[in-house]
Design an enzyme around this catalytic site. Structure first.
Site, PDB file in Angstrom:
ATOM      1  N   HIS A  75      65.072 -64.319  96.161  1.00 17.01           N
ATOM      2  CA  HIS A  75      65.754 -65.029  95.069  1.00 17.01           C
ATOM      3  C   HIS A  75      65.765 -66.539  95.320  1.00 17.01           C
ATOM      4  CE1 HIS A  75      69.136 -64.311  91.943  1.00 17.01           C
ATOM      5  NE2 HIS A  75      68.656 -65.522  91.795  1.00 17.01           N
ATOM      6  N   ARG A  79      62.089 -74.517  90.964  1.00 17.80           N
ATOM      7  CA  ARG A  79      62.230 -75.560  89.920  1.00 17.80           C
ATOM      8  C   ARG A  79      60.927 -76.135  89.381  1.00 17.80           C
ATOM      9  NH1 ARG A  79      66.981 -73.569  88.940  1.00 17.80           N
ATOM     10  NH2 ARG A  79      68.751 -74.474  90.067  1.00 17.80           N
ATOM     11  N   ASP A 167      66.340 -63.740  85.423  1.00 14.55           N
ATOM     12  CA  ASP A 167      67.449 -64.321  86.197  1.00 14.55           C
ATOM     13  C   ASP A 167      67.959 -65.631  85.611  1.00 14.55           C
ATOM     14  OD1 ASP A 167      69.325 -64.495  88.322  1.00 14.55           O
ATOM     15  OD2 ASP A 167      68.111 -66.128  89.100  1.00 14.55           O
ATOM     16  N   ASN A 293      76.705 -69.219  89.538  1.00 14.68           N
ATOM     17  CA  ASN A 293      76.684 -68.080  88.614  1.00 14.68           C
ATOM     18  C   ASN A 293      75.884 -66.933  89.242  1.00 14.68           C
ATOM     19  OD1 ASN A 293      76.800 -66.363  86.470  1.00 14.68           O
ATOM     20  ND2 ASN A 293      75.334 -67.474  85.195  1.00 14.68           N
ATOM     21  N   ASP A 320      69.544 -67.026  96.449  1.00 14.99           N
ATOM     22  CA  ASP A 320      69.794 -67.683  95.156  1.00 14.99           C
ATOM     23  C   ASP A 320      69.798 -69.208  95.349  1.00 14.99           C
ATOM     24  OD1 ASP A 320      70.187 -68.176  92.494  1.00 14.99           O
ATOM     25  OD2 ASP A 320      72.188 -67.277  92.382  1.00 14.99           O
ATOM     26  N   GLY A 339      75.064 -73.398  90.753  1.00 15.42           N
ATOM     27  CA  GLY A 339      74.029 -73.181  91.763  1.00 15.42           C
ATOM     28  C   GLY A 339      74.211 -74.044  92.983  1.00 15.42           C
TER      29      GLY A 339
HETATM   30 ZN   LIG Z   1      71.120 -65.014  88.736  1.00 11.90          ZN
END
Ligand SMILES: [Zn+2]
Length: 443
Positions: A75, A79, A167, A293, A320, A339
């Site tokens: 994950h 970008r 996602d 999130n 993440d 994030g």
């Molecule tokens: Zn997510």
């Protein structure tokens, strides 16, 4: 006079070439549930010998460390394309290498989104050019991640995409999700769900609970995650297709997945280091660094997540990793994007807050995520002759202080600045090349 003496030739790891023989010396090899003190010799990108007293052109000191297969992040937000001011595939790959990762799954919420072969090929090729770790692009479940029309799964699968996700968004429409699962089953790919019923989280900035009431900001209820986990488990039961649950955060979600696994359903789940280490109360100072999130939850949720890791309900730790440039992140809480960075601190933070055994590290950070990502033929392999030389050398005992200035991402949004952590990555070897040496990136 001959120039090639066995163990003393070129000792500078920066100058090594792939055909030279590198020996990782004096570490404890952790592989297939066992630990043993051994040297590991590498040449031409593969492990060529495991044993004691091995000699080579370059020695990598692993004394006091564990030697394992390189880590795999399920994950990662890189970008690029679209938001290169926050991160590029190259800078994100460098952060990954410093975190012990030899492979990352790139999330598809780029601009344009990873819903076409052209975009996923761009991401893969750019990752290859950076040459710091393998970058495996995920594909979108729906075109543009808009939740309306399925992405071209067959074409994307043919180009090598294994994991599909929207996602950042959950797939809201149950019929569309059912169809997606039916295609996934037939194509032998895996869908990964971001579990969030969006009608229940409109305007939300943090976990819905006492803390958010006190602060007077809109909340993101645990139910918004758990409803979708429940729905998708039932869709898995109906279709027989596998499903991976991204970044689970609540006690209720853990219990749902535990029961689904007891029922023999093909579900897997991940947790992030930040959901194991931080809680909603970290937001009391309105610092947007702690906005993420799904949101940071409560101590009780952390206890349930830890128990899920312990009993195997949760298969993997995933970062993440979500870079945001300062000028976008440093906004009032309601406007700041969610994030935080994760790649460079994942092992140390997780080990610090929950304590890990070496074998747990290998399973949670390497073997299980490689299997879920469909790359178990290349990553998360045993340390054995003939296996690809994707290797991490790390320890779980040395302490250091996290500094935002040590982040090699283009962004600095780590919530751990100033935290003392236990555990570090010492070396990372990717495809036989030393990409991190003594904690420093080599390219
Ligand atoms: Zn997510």
């Amino acid at each position: 006079m001959t120039t090639r003496s066995t163990s003393t030739a070129n000792k500078d790891p920066k100058k090594h070439t792939k055909s030279q023989r590198t020996v990782i010396t004096g570490g404890t090899v952790v592989s297939q549930g066992k630990e043993s003190v051994a040297d590991v010799a590498i040449a031409d990108g593969v492990i060529v010998e495991v044993g004691s007293g091995l000699q080579g052109d370059i020695a990598l000191d692993a004394k006091g460390c564990y030697v394992s297969s390189g880590f795999v992040d399920l994950h990662t937000h890189l970008r690029e394309p679209g938001r290169e001011e926050a991160e590029t595939i190259e800078t994100g790959s460098r952060a990954a290498a410093l975190g012990g990762y030899t492979a990352v799954v790139a999330m598809p919420n780029t601009d344009p989104a990873q819903d076409s072969v052209a975009v996923v090929e761009f991401v893969r090729r750019t990752g290859q050019r950076a040459g710091l770790c393998d970058v495996f692009p995920s594909g979108c479940i729906t075109i543009g991640r808009l939740g309306e029309q399925l992405a071209p799964f067959a074409q994307l699968a043919k180009s090598g995409v294994h994991l599909f996700t929207d996602d950042g968004n959950g797939v809201q429409d149950p019929l569309l999700m059912r169809r997606a699962l039916e295609y996934a089953r037939d194509l032998n790919i895996v869908l990964a769900q971001h579990c969030e019923v969006s009608r229940l989280t409109e305007g939300a900035v943090m976990h819905e609970g006492a803390c958010c009431s006190h602060m007077g900001v809109p909340g993101w209820p645990a139910l918004a995650e758990e409803l979708m986990v429940y729905r998708d488990i039932e869709l898995v039961r109906l279709t027989g297709a596998p499903m991976h649950f991204l970044h689970l955060t609540t006690a209720g979600s853990v219990e749902l997945v535990r029961q689904a696994k007891r029922d023999g359903l093909p579900v897997t789940a991940e947790v992030t280091p930040h959901h194991l280490s931080l809680i909603d109360e970290n937001l009391l100072g309105f610092d947007p660094l702690f906005k993420v999130n799904p949101p940071l939850r409560t101590k009780d949720d952390i206890a349930a997540l830890v128990e899920g890791v312990r009993d195997g309900t949760i298969d993997a730790v995933a970062t993440d990793h979500a870079p945001h440039a300062d000028h976008t992140k440093q906004m009032p809480l309601e406007q700041a994007p969610p994030g935080m960075l994760g790649l460079q601190t994942a092992l140390a933070v997780t080990n610090t807050v929950i304590g890990l055994s070496p074998t747990q590290v290998v399973e949670l950070f390497s073997v299980n995520p490689a299997r879920i990502a469909g790359i178990a033929d290349q990553h998360g392999r045993p340390i054995a002759v003939g296996e690809p030389a994707h290797i991490a050398v790390w320890d779980l005992s040395s302490t250091s202080e996290v500094s935002r200035n040590d982040m090699v991402s283009k962004s600095r949004n780590t919530p751990y600045h100033g935290m003392t952590v236990k555990g570090r990555i010492r070396h990372t070897v990717f495809g036989g090349e030393i990409v991190v040496h003594e904690g420093k990136a080599q390219k």
